[in-house]
Motif scaffolding. Structure first.
Motif, PDB file in Angstrom:
ATOM      1  N   SER A  56       0.757  -1.100   0.211  1.00 62.19           N
ATOM      2  CA  SER A  56       0.049   0.033   0.066  1.00 62.19           C
ATOM      3  C   SER A  56       0.838   1.273   0.083  1.00 62.19           C
ATOM      4  N   PRO A  57       0.437   2.401  -0.568  1.00 62.91           N
ATOM      5  CA  PRO A  57       1.151   3.672  -0.339  1.00 62.91           C
ATOM      6  C   PRO A  57       0.905   4.332   1.052  1.00 62.91           C
ATOM      7  N   SER A  58       1.915   4.737   1.481  1.00 64.99           N
ATOM      8  CA  SER A  58       2.031   5.320   2.861  1.00 64.99           C
ATOM      9  C   SER A  58       1.342   6.504   2.998  1.00 64.99           C
ATOM     10  N   PRO A  59       0.305   6.839   3.720  1.00 67.67           N
ATOM     11  CA  PRO A  59      -0.552   8.054   3.716  1.00 67.67           C
ATOM     12  C   PRO A  59       0.638   8.852   4.657  1.00 67.67           C
ATOM     13  N   GLU A  60       0.220  10.071   4.406  1.00 69.44           N
ATOM     14  CA  GLU A  60       1.138  11.012   5.382  1.00 69.44           C
ATOM     15  C   GLU A  60       0.417  10.878   6.995  1.00 69.44           C
ATOM     16  N   ALA A  61       1.484  11.112   7.556  1.00 72.27           N
ATOM     17  CA  ALA A  61       1.252  11.003   9.038  1.00 72.27           C
ATOM     18  C   ALA A  61       0.401  11.878   9.570  1.00 72.27           C
ATOM     19  N   PRO A  62      -0.612  11.679  10.311  1.00 76.89           N
ATOM     20  CA  PRO A  62      -0.641  10.357  11.087  1.00 76.89           C
ATOM     21  C   PRO A  62      -1.611   9.384  10.437  1.00 76.89           C
ATOM     22  N   GLY A  63      -1.907   9.622   9.226  1.00 82.44           N
ATOM     23  CA  GLY A  63      -2.962   8.560   8.275  1.00 82.44           C
ATOM     24  C   GLY A  63      -2.373   7.064   8.199  1.00 82.44           C
ATOM     25  N   GLY A  64      -0.728   7.052   8.088  1.00 82.56           N
ATOM     26  CA  GLY A  64      -0.527   5.560   7.922  1.00 82.56           C
ATOM     27  C   GLY A  64      -0.865   4.765   9.121  1.00 82.56           C
ATOM     28  N   THR A  65      -0.791   5.166  10.516  1.00 83.56           N
ATOM     29  CA  THR A  65      -1.156   4.259  11.274  1.00 83.56           C
ATOM     30  C   THR A  65      -2.662   3.851  11.495  1.00 83.56           C
ATOM     31  N   ALA A  66      -3.700   5.123  11.087  1.00 92.24           N
ATOM     32  CA  ALA A  66      -4.918   4.596  10.861  1.00 92.24           C
ATOM     33  C   ALA A  66      -5.172   3.497   9.832  1.00 92.24           C
ATOM     34  N   HIS A  67      -4.454   3.501   8.737  1.00 87.88           N
ATOM     35  CA  HIS A  67      -4.667   2.695   7.645  1.00 87.88           C
ATOM     36  C   HIS A  67      -4.132   1.310   7.717  1.00 87.88           C
ATOM     37  N   LEU A  68      -3.089   1.354   8.659  1.00 81.32           N
ATOM     38  CA  LEU A  68      -2.387   0.011   8.812  1.00 81.32           C
ATOM     39  C   LEU A  68      -3.664  -0.731   9.853  1.00 81.32           C
ATOM     40  N   ALA A  69      -3.982   0.265  10.811  1.00 77.80           N
ATOM     41  CA  ALA A  69      -4.850  -0.623  11.541  1.00 77.80           C
ATOM     42  C   ALA A  69      -6.443  -0.872  11.026  1.00 77.80           C
ATOM     43  N   ALA A  70      -6.744   0.006  10.022  1.00 77.08           N
ATOM     44  CA  ALA A  70      -8.115  -0.658   9.517  1.00 77.08           C
ATOM     45  C   ALA A  70      -7.818  -1.833   8.397  1.00 77.08           C
ATOM     46  N   LEU A  71      -6.413  -2.046   8.092  1.00 77.72           N
ATOM     47  CA  LEU A  71      -6.248  -3.421   7.257  1.00 77.72           C
ATOM     48  C   LEU A  71      -6.110  -4.441   8.210  1.00 77.72           C
ATOM     49  N   ARG A  72      -5.354  -4.238   9.231  1.00 78.41           N
ATOM     50  CA  ARG A  72      -5.387  -5.173  10.020  1.00 78.41           C
ATOM     51  C   ARG A  72      -6.424  -5.746  10.784  1.00 78.41           C
ATOM     52  N   ALA A  73      -7.552  -4.870  10.735  1.00 78.04           N
ATOM     53  CA  ALA A  73      -8.945  -5.482  11.583  1.00 78.04           C
ATOM     54  C   ALA A  73      -9.846  -6.351  10.517  1.00 78.04           C
ATOM     55  N   VAL A  74      -9.279  -6.396   9.210  1.00 83.79           N
ATOM     56  CA  VAL A  74      -9.939  -7.347   8.182  1.00 83.79           C
ATOM     57  C   VAL A  74      -9.325  -8.423   7.562  1.00 83.79           C
ATOM     58  N   VAL A  75      -8.016  -8.406   7.809  1.00 84.31           N
ATOM     59  CA  VAL A  75      -7.306  -9.429   6.882  1.00 84.31           C
ATOM     60  C   VAL A  75      -6.991 -10.598   8.008  1.00 84.31           C
ATOM     61  N   PRO A  76      -6.618 -11.617   7.662  1.00 79.16           N
ATOM     62  CA  PRO A  76      -6.286 -13.117   8.499  1.00 79.16           C
ATOM     63  C   PRO A  76      -5.126 -12.733   9.392  1.00 79.16           C
ATOM     64  N   GLU A  77      -5.053 -13.274  10.507  1.00 75.16           N
ATOM     65  CA  GLU A  77      -3.688 -12.898  11.440  1.00 75.16           C
ATOM     66  C   GLU A  77      -2.714 -13.237  10.698  1.00 75.16           C
ATOM     67  N   GLY A  78      -1.610 -12.521  10.537  1.00 71.75           N
ATOM     68  CA  GLY A  78      -0.324 -12.839  10.044  1.00 71.75           C
ATOM     69  C   GLY A  78      -0.305 -12.417   8.599  1.00 71.75           C
ATOM     70  N   PHE A  79      -1.307 -12.007   7.912  1.00 71.93           N
ATOM     71  CA  PHE A  79      -1.416 -11.517   6.516  1.00 71.93           C
ATOM     72  C   PHE A  79      -0.603 -10.244   6.247  1.00 71.93           C
ATOM     73  N   PRO A  80       0.527 -10.420   5.693  1.00 72.15           N
ATOM     74  CA  PRO A  80       1.559  -9.132   5.609  1.00 72.15           C
ATOM     75  C   PRO A  80       0.894  -7.916   4.953  1.00 72.15           C
ATOM     76  N   LEU A  81       1.304  -6.921   5.798  1.00 74.36           N
ATOM     77  CA  LEU A  81       0.989  -5.456   5.186  1.00 74.36           C
ATOM     78  C   LEU A  81       2.199  -4.610   5.084  1.00 74.36           C
ATOM     79  N   GLY A  82       2.668  -4.403   3.852  1.00 74.40           N
ATOM     80  CA  GLY A  82       3.735  -3.509   3.682  1.00 74.40           C
ATOM     81  C   GLY A  82       3.396  -2.252   2.849  1.00 74.40           C
ATOM     82  N   TYR A  83       4.284  -1.373   3.006  1.00 71.10           N
ATOM     83  CA  TYR A  83       4.187   0.137   2.511  1.00 71.10           C
ATOM     84  C   TYR A  83       5.074   0.628   1.520  1.00 71.10           C
ATOM     85  N   SER A  84       4.933   1.418   0.405  1.00 72.91           N
ATOM     86  CA  SER A  84       5.701   2.060  -0.249  1.00 72.91           C
ATOM     87  C   SER A  84       5.384   3.667   0.209  1.00 72.91           C
TER      88      SER A  84
END
Length: 297
Positions: free
Chosen positions: A164-192
C-alpha cells in the motif's frame, strides 16, 4: 510470514536502451549489489522498474538476468498488464523463472469496479500458480483498494500480501489499523512511499517497498531495522537526515531521481523510457550534491 513480505524490499530501476531492450549486464550489477547488501527481498519490474514500458519478452530477459544473481534473496516481480490474459502470461513467466511472488496492480484504461479487480486477481493467481501481492498504486492506476476489497482478496489462497502507499502521518497508523482489522492474522501489510513510510513502520508495518533502497540498500536497511526493532528515535533521526532526498523525490519524482543517481554512481547511463525525460543539467547537479552530502550507501 513469508520473508519476502517483511523488512526491506528494494526496488531497482530496469536499465534499457531507447528501443526498450533491457541492459542485462546493468540489471545484474544493480541486483547483485542488493543481494550483497542482504536486503530482505528485491522488487524487480515494479513501477521504479518501469514494467509498464517493457514488452513481455524484455521483462523475461530482465527476469533471467536478475534471478541468478539474486541468489537466496526472494525476488518479487511486477506482473501488471491491462488485460487479464496478458497478466496471466507474465505471472507464468515469473513463476517459471523462479520468482518468489508477483506484484499485481489494477492496471486499467477503463475504470475498474471492485468485482472486476477481484476477478482479475483471482484469475491471474489461479491460472499462473504464482503467489501474488496486491499492489495498491492509485497514483498510477487511479484505482484504490478499499479495506473490504483487501479483505476479500486476503481470503483467497495464493494472495499473500499487500503493498500500500504510505499516507502522510498520522494517516499511516490509521490505514494500517483498518487493514489489520479485516485480514487474517499474520497477513503481511507492507508500504511504499519512501518519505512517509517511517511512521507506519514504527506502527507495525511489515515491509518497506523502497525506491531508495534499490540503490542505497545499507541506508534503507538501517532505517528499516531501527523502525521495526523498536528504536523509534533512531528511525526518525535517520528519516529526518534523508529529508533532502525526499524533497527531491517529491519535486522531481523518485523515478527520475533514481535514474540520475544511478548515472552519477556510474552504474548505468540508461535514461528513463520515453516519453519520460531525464533530469536536466541543473536538477541532475542538485541530485549529485544531495548524494554527496548524505553519503548514502
Amino acid at each position: 510470514m513469508p520473508t519476502q513480505f517483511k523488512g526491506l524490499s528494494a526496488f531497482p530501476i530496469t536499465p534499457a536502451d531507447p528501443k526498450g531492450r533491457v541492459d542485462t549486464a546493468a540489471v545484474e550489477k544493480l541486483v547483485g549489489r542488493l543481494a550483497a547488501a542482504k536486503v530482505d527481498s528485491i522488487g524487480l519490474l515494479g513501477s521504479t522498474g518501469t514494467y509498464a514500458y517493457l514488452s513481455r519478452a524484455e521483462r523475461r530477459r530482465a527476469l533471467d538476468a536478475a534471478l541468478p544473481v539474486a541468489g537466496d534473496v526472494p525476488v518479487l516481480v511486477g506482473v501488471g498488464a491491462l488485460r487479464t490474459d496478458e497478466a496471466v502470461k507474465l505471472a507464468q513467466d515469473a513463476k517459471a523463472a523462479g520468482a518468489a511472488a508477483g506484484l499485481l496492480a489494477a492496471v486499467s484504461y477503463t475504470p475498474l469496479t471492485e468485482d472486476e479487480v477481484y476477478e482479475h486477481f483471482v484469475t491471474v493467481q489461479r491460472e499462473s500458480g504464482l503467489p501474488l501481492c496486491i499492489y495498491d498504486n492509485p497514483g498510477t492506476t487511479h484505482f484504490r483498494f478499499t479495506p473490504e476489497l483487501v479483505r476479500r482478496l486476503s481470503r483467497h489462497e495464493g494472495i499473500v500480501g499487500v503493498k500500500s502507499p504510505s499516507p502522510e502521518a498520522p494517516g499511516g497508523t490509521a490505514h494500517l489499523a483498518a487493514l489489520r482489522a479485516v485480514v487474517p492474522e499474520g497477513f503481511p501489510l507492507g508500504y511504499s512511499g519512501d518519505w512517509n513510510v517511517t511512521e507506519v513502520l514504527i506502527a507495525g508495518g511489515d515491509a518497506w517497498f523502497s525506491v531508495m533502497g534499490g540503490l542505497f540498500p545499507h541506508t534503507a536497511l538501517a532505517l528499516t531495522r531501527a523502525a521495526q526493532g523498536g528504536d523509534a528515535t533512531e528511525a526518525r533521526a535517520l528519516n529526518a537526515r534523508l529529508e533532502p532526498l525526499w524533497a527531491l523525490f517529491r519535486e522531481l519524482s523518485s523515478l527520475r531521481v533514481m535514474y540520475a543517481a544511478a548515472g552519477i554512481l556510474g552504474l548505468t547511463q540508461a535514461e528513463p523510457p520515453r516519453p519520460i525525460l531525464p533530469l536536466g543539467e541543473s536538477a541532475r547537479a542538485r541530485v549529485a550534491e544531495t548524494l554527496k552530502a548524505l553519503n548514502l550507501s
